[in-house]
Design a protein around this motif. Structure first.
Motif, PDB file in Angstrom:
ATOM      1  N   ARG A 278    -101.776  38.254  18.518  1.00  0.00           N
ATOM      2  CA  ARG A 278    -102.237  37.205  19.435  1.00  0.00           C
ATOM      3  C   ARG A 278    -103.274  36.302  18.760  1.00  0.00           C
ATOM      4  N   LEU A 279    -104.116  36.886  17.924  1.00  0.00           N
ATOM      5  CA  LEU A 279    -105.111  36.080  17.222  1.00  0.00           C
ATOM      6  C   LEU A 279    -104.440  35.188  16.184  1.00  0.00           C
ATOM      7  N   GLN A 280    -103.401  35.688  15.519  1.00  0.00           N
ATOM      8  CA  GLN A 280    -102.656  34.866  14.567  1.00  0.00           C
ATOM      9  C   GLN A 280    -102.005  33.680  15.275  1.00  0.00           C
ATOM     10  N   LEU A 281    -101.444  33.933  16.449  1.00  0.00           N
ATOM     11  CA  LEU A 281    -100.810  32.850  17.199  1.00  0.00           C
ATOM     12  C   LEU A 281    -101.822  31.822  17.680  1.00  0.00           C
ATOM     13  N   ALA A 282    -103.012  32.285  18.050  1.00  0.00           N
ATOM     14  CA  ALA A 282    -104.067  31.363  18.469  1.00  0.00           C
ATOM     15  C   ALA A 282    -104.434  30.427  17.323  1.00  0.00           C
ATOM     16  N   ALA A 283    -104.531  30.973  16.113  1.00  0.00           N
ATOM     17  CA  ALA A 283    -104.856  30.152  14.944  1.00  0.00           C
ATOM     18  C   ALA A 283    -103.750  29.137  14.670  1.00  0.00           C
ATOM     19  N   LEU A 284    -102.493  29.567  14.829  1.00  0.00           N
ATOM     20  CA  LEU A 284    -101.367  28.663  14.607  1.00  0.00           C
ATOM     21  C   LEU A 284    -101.360  27.540  15.631  1.00  0.00           C
TER      22      LEU A 284
ATOM     23  N   PRO B 204    -111.068  35.076  22.230  1.00  0.00           N
ATOM     24  CA  PRO B 204    -111.700  36.199  21.523  1.00  0.00           C
ATOM     25  C   PRO B 204    -111.798  37.439  22.402  1.00  0.00           C
ATOM     26  N   GLU B 205    -112.037  37.244  23.699  1.00  0.00           N
ATOM     27  CA  GLU B 205    -112.109  38.378  24.623  1.00  0.00           C
ATOM     28  C   GLU B 205    -110.737  39.051  24.753  1.00  0.00           C
ATOM     29  N   GLY B 206    -109.671  38.236  24.771  1.00  0.00           N
ATOM     30  CA  GLY B 206    -108.328  38.789  24.864  1.00  0.00           C
ATOM     31  C   GLY B 206    -107.942  39.572  23.623  1.00  0.00           C
ATOM     32  N   ASP B 207    -108.416  39.124  22.485  1.00  0.00           N
ATOM     33  CA  ASP B 207    -108.174  39.848  21.231  1.00  0.00           C
ATOM     34  C   ASP B 207    -108.803  41.238  21.292  1.00  0.00           C
ATOM     35  N   LEU B 208    -110.037  41.305  21.755  1.00  0.00           N
ATOM     36  CA  LEU B 208    -110.714  42.602  21.864  1.00  0.00           C
ATOM     37  C   LEU B 208    -110.138  43.446  22.993  1.00  0.00           C
ATOM     38  N   LEU B 209    -109.599  42.791  24.030  1.00  0.00           N
ATOM     39  CA  LEU B 209    -108.972  43.540  25.124  1.00  0.00           C
ATOM     40  C   LEU B 209    -107.802  44.376  24.604  1.00  0.00           C
ATOM     41  N   VAL B 210    -107.024  43.819  23.684  1.00  0.00           N
ATOM     42  CA  VAL B 210    -105.905  44.563  23.106  1.00  0.00           C
ATOM     43  C   VAL B 210    -106.407  45.802  22.382  1.00  0.00           C
ATOM     44  N   MET B 211    -107.513  45.666  21.671  1.00  0.00           N
ATOM     45  CA  MET B 211    -108.053  46.816  20.951  1.00  0.00           C
ATOM     46  C   MET B 211    -108.624  47.854  21.915  1.00  0.00           C
ATOM     47  N   ARG B 212    -109.195  47.396  23.014  1.00  0.00           N
ATOM     48  CA  ARG B 212    -109.681  48.341  24.024  1.00  0.00           C
ATOM     49  C   ARG B 212    -108.507  49.052  24.687  1.00  0.00           C
ATOM     50  N   ALA B 213    -107.412  48.335  24.883  1.00  0.00           N
ATOM     51  CA  ALA B 213    -106.205  48.961  25.439  1.00  0.00           C
ATOM     52  C   ALA B 213    -105.681  50.025  24.480  1.00  0.00           C
ATOM     53  N   HIS B 214    -105.723  49.718  23.192  1.00  0.00           N
ATOM     54  CA  HIS B 214    -105.313  50.716  22.186  1.00  0.00           C
ATOM     55  C   HIS B 214    -106.183  51.960  22.264  1.00  0.00           C
ATOM     56  N   GLU B 215    -107.482  51.773  22.265  1.00  0.00           N
ATOM     57  CA  GLU B 215    -108.395  52.927  22.293  1.00  0.00           C
ATOM     58  C   GLU B 215    -108.205  53.753  23.561  1.00  0.00           C
ATOM     59  N   ALA B 216    -108.079  53.066  24.692  1.00  0.00           N
ATOM     60  CA  ALA B 216    -107.917  53.778  25.959  1.00  0.00           C
ATOM     61  C   ALA B 216    -106.606  54.552  25.988  1.00  0.00           C
ATOM     62  N   ALA B 217    -105.527  53.928  25.495  1.00  0.00           N
ATOM     63  CA  ALA B 217    -104.230  54.601  25.471  1.00  0.00           C
ATOM     64  C   ALA B 217    -104.243  55.769  24.502  1.00  0.00           C
ATOM     65  N   ARG B 218    -104.843  55.570  23.338  1.00  0.00           N
ATOM     66  CA  ARG B 218    -104.935  56.661  22.351  1.00  0.00           C
ATOM     67  C   ARG B 218    -105.654  57.858  22.933  1.00  0.00           C
ATOM     68  N   ASP B 219    -106.798  57.614  23.545  1.00  0.00           N
ATOM     69  CA  ASP B 219    -107.595  58.719  24.080  1.00  0.00           C
ATOM     70  C   ASP B 219    -106.892  59.397  25.253  1.00  0.00           C
ATOM     71  N   ALA B 220    -106.216  58.606  26.089  1.00  0.00           N
ATOM     72  CA  ALA B 220    -105.492  59.175  27.231  1.00  0.00           C
ATOM     73  C   ALA B 220    -104.326  60.032  26.759  1.00  0.00           C
ATOM     74  N   MET B 221    -103.601  59.578  25.748  1.00  0.00           N
ATOM     75  CA  MET B 221    -102.474  60.354  25.236  1.00  0.00           C
ATOM     76  C   MET B 221    -102.949  61.609  24.518  1.00  0.00           C
ATOM     77  N   LYS B 222    -104.056  61.517  23.815  1.00  0.00           N
ATOM     78  CA  LYS B 222    -104.615  62.703  23.149  1.00  0.00           C
ATOM     79  C   LYS B 222    -105.027  63.756  24.170  1.00  0.00           C
ATOM     80  N   GLU B 223    -105.551  63.295  25.300  1.00  0.00           N
ATOM     81  CA  GLU B 223    -105.944  64.229  26.359  1.00  0.00           C
ATOM     82  C   GLU B 223    -104.725  64.962  26.904  1.00  0.00           C
ATOM     83  N   ALA B 224    -103.623  64.221  27.060  1.00  0.00           N
ATOM     84  CA  ALA B 224    -102.408  64.830  27.603  1.00  0.00           C
ATOM     85  C   ALA B 224    -101.674  65.672  26.561  1.00  0.00           C
ATOM     86  N   CYS B 225    -101.675  65.204  25.320  1.00  0.00           N
ATOM     87  CA  CYS B 225    -100.918  65.874  24.236  1.00  0.00           C
ATOM     88  C   CYS B 225    -101.756  65.852  22.958  1.00  0.00           C
TER      89      CYS B 225
END
Length: 434
Positions: free
Chosen positions: A161-167, A232-253
């Motif tokens: 998304r950040l690459q597309l914003a630059a383009l 810029p907030e949307g760029d970081l939102l994707v990374m927060r979604a990654h962290e939240a999903a990673r931690d949630a999946m680790k909790e389950a499996c």
């Protein structure tokens, strides 16, 4: 030619929307149907991988490959916000079991560009609530299917998304400078972003308005699909979604090995271009390091290089060999990027995408060999590269570019959906000890 060790993951990749067909609940499907769509053609049945995955995985395994990276389509699992389609969950369970039955290790991607249409109508990838929604989806899905999984990528090309914003910003500069006699303005092109997009300015405004209407949003600037420019907030939102999903999946499996993938270029400055190359590498990679430091691996994706001079990014010379996508044909890029990434990310690396769009399969064979030699040299130098996934297994739907781009190791006659393995499939399969 040297071969990879038996425990190396050597395979190919696909993305659900590009190969499955009839992904009718996704944001991409909605955009493909617009009167002034930016897509060259709609995906429709794609290459019917949804129904033919058994044949496709068998072809992969028979060629000697031992890994398959594919994505699970969120829009199939949750076609509506309050829905959960167990039939679709069981479909993906069958795909996972098919991999295991054929001696193929699945590498599962939870989000590969396409999203449920309803998610975009609710604000998409600029809405903070998306972080929780994505994490909840990932946790529930691995709670049901995690026993069949080992490697999981949360988000494909989380920096796209950040690459597309630059383009897009660069394109606006060109539009503003159109009447400038000196010809100043942007220097980027569609080929600077490693995804199939079209930048037809004539259609763009009409398409934006129709897209907003399709998602029930009044302001076209507030349509936030994953493959759209971001704040810029949307760029970081994707990374927060990654962290939240990673931690949630680790909790389950807890047994799962989880990372994400990034779209990266081999940055090569000419004298005077070092500052521009450094800035772009920071944008593409370095500023994401705090969000991936606790990941089990990083998926590295690269197709070409970028050159920079004293004025910024430069386009390849007219006589440079290019791929169908407009990229410079430069197979050494992937090894160069792996080496650069390893300077700062100290965990395991998997090449989750690398390939070439060309009608000339003999050239594809050479590309595969050259790229593999580079990865083997990285491993010999102690870089922890655990796998290489060629992009892609089947000729498919290359997003806005349609079906004209041929990356695949397997050709598909879409009038009959007949598969024909190319020589490049066996060439790749022969690069691992058996």
């Amino acid at each position: 030619m040297k071969k990879f060790a038996k425990n190396f993951m050597l395979g190919a990749a696909t993305a659900a929307h590009q190969v499955e067909g009839n992904n009718i609940h996704s944001d991409y499907w909605a955009q493909e149907q617009l009167p002034h769509s930016m897509f060259n053609e709609p995906s429709l049945d794609a290459v019917d991988h949804y129904n033919r995955y058994t044949e496709d995985i068998r072809l992969l395994a028979e060629a000697g490959l031992n890994a398959y990276r594919f994505s699970i389509e969120w829009a199939r699992i949750q076609p509506k916000p309050d829905a959960w389609d167990e039939k679709e969950v069981e479909h993906y369970r069958a795909v996972l079991k098919c991999c295991h039955e054929n001696g193929v290790k699945p590498i599962v991607t939870m989000h590969h560009f396409s999203s449920p249409k309803w998610l975009i109508s609710q604000g998409g990838w600029e809405n903070p609530e998306t972080v929780k929604k994505f994490a909840a989806y990932c946790k529930r899905l691995v709670s049901e299917l995690g026993d069949q999984m080992e490697y999981v990528c949360t988000i494909n090309e989380a920096n796209m998304r950040l690459q597309l914003a630059a383009l897009m910003q660069d394109m606006m500069k060109r539009m503003q400078a159109h009447s400038d006699q000196e010809g100043t303005g942007g220097k980027k092109s569609e080929s600077d972003v490693q995804v199939g997009i079209n930048m037809n300015q004539e259609n763009m405004m009409l398409s934006m308005m129709e897209t907003a209407q399709a998602f029930g949003i009044q302001d076209p600037r507030k349509v936030h699909t994953f493959v759209s420019q971001c704040t810029p907030e949307g760029d970081l939102l994707v990374m927060r979604a990654h962290e939240a999903a990673r931690d949630a999946m680790k909790e389950a499996c807890p047994h799962l090995k989880i990372g994400l993938t990034l779209s990266l270029h081999d940055m090569q400055p000419y004298p005077g271009g070092e500052t521009f190359a450094g800035k772009e590498w920071d944008d593409e990679f370095l500023h994401y390091l705090p969000f991936i430091k606790n990941d089990d691996f990083l998926g590295v994706q690269c197709y070409t290089r970028k050159h920079f001079d004293k004025d910024g990014v430069t386009q390849p010379a007219a006589d440079v060999r290019r791929t169908q996508m407009g990229y410079e044909d430069y197979p050494s890029a992937i090894a160069n990027v792996v080496r650069k990434v390893a300077e700062d990310f100290k965990g395991d690396l998997i090449v989750t995408e690398n390939g070439i769009a060309t009608e000339d399969d003999a050239r594809r064979c050479e590309f595969v060999k050259e790229a593999a030699e580079g990865i083997q040299a990285c491993i010999e130098d102690g870089i922890p590269v655990k796998g290489y996934m060629y992009w892609l297994l089947l000729d498919n739907f290359e997003w806005q570019k349609g079906y004209g781009m041929t990356f695949g190791l397997i050709a598909v006659d879409r009038s009959t959906q007949t598969r024909t393995a190319k020589e490049s499939l066996s060439v790749l399969g022969c690069l691992i000890e058996r």
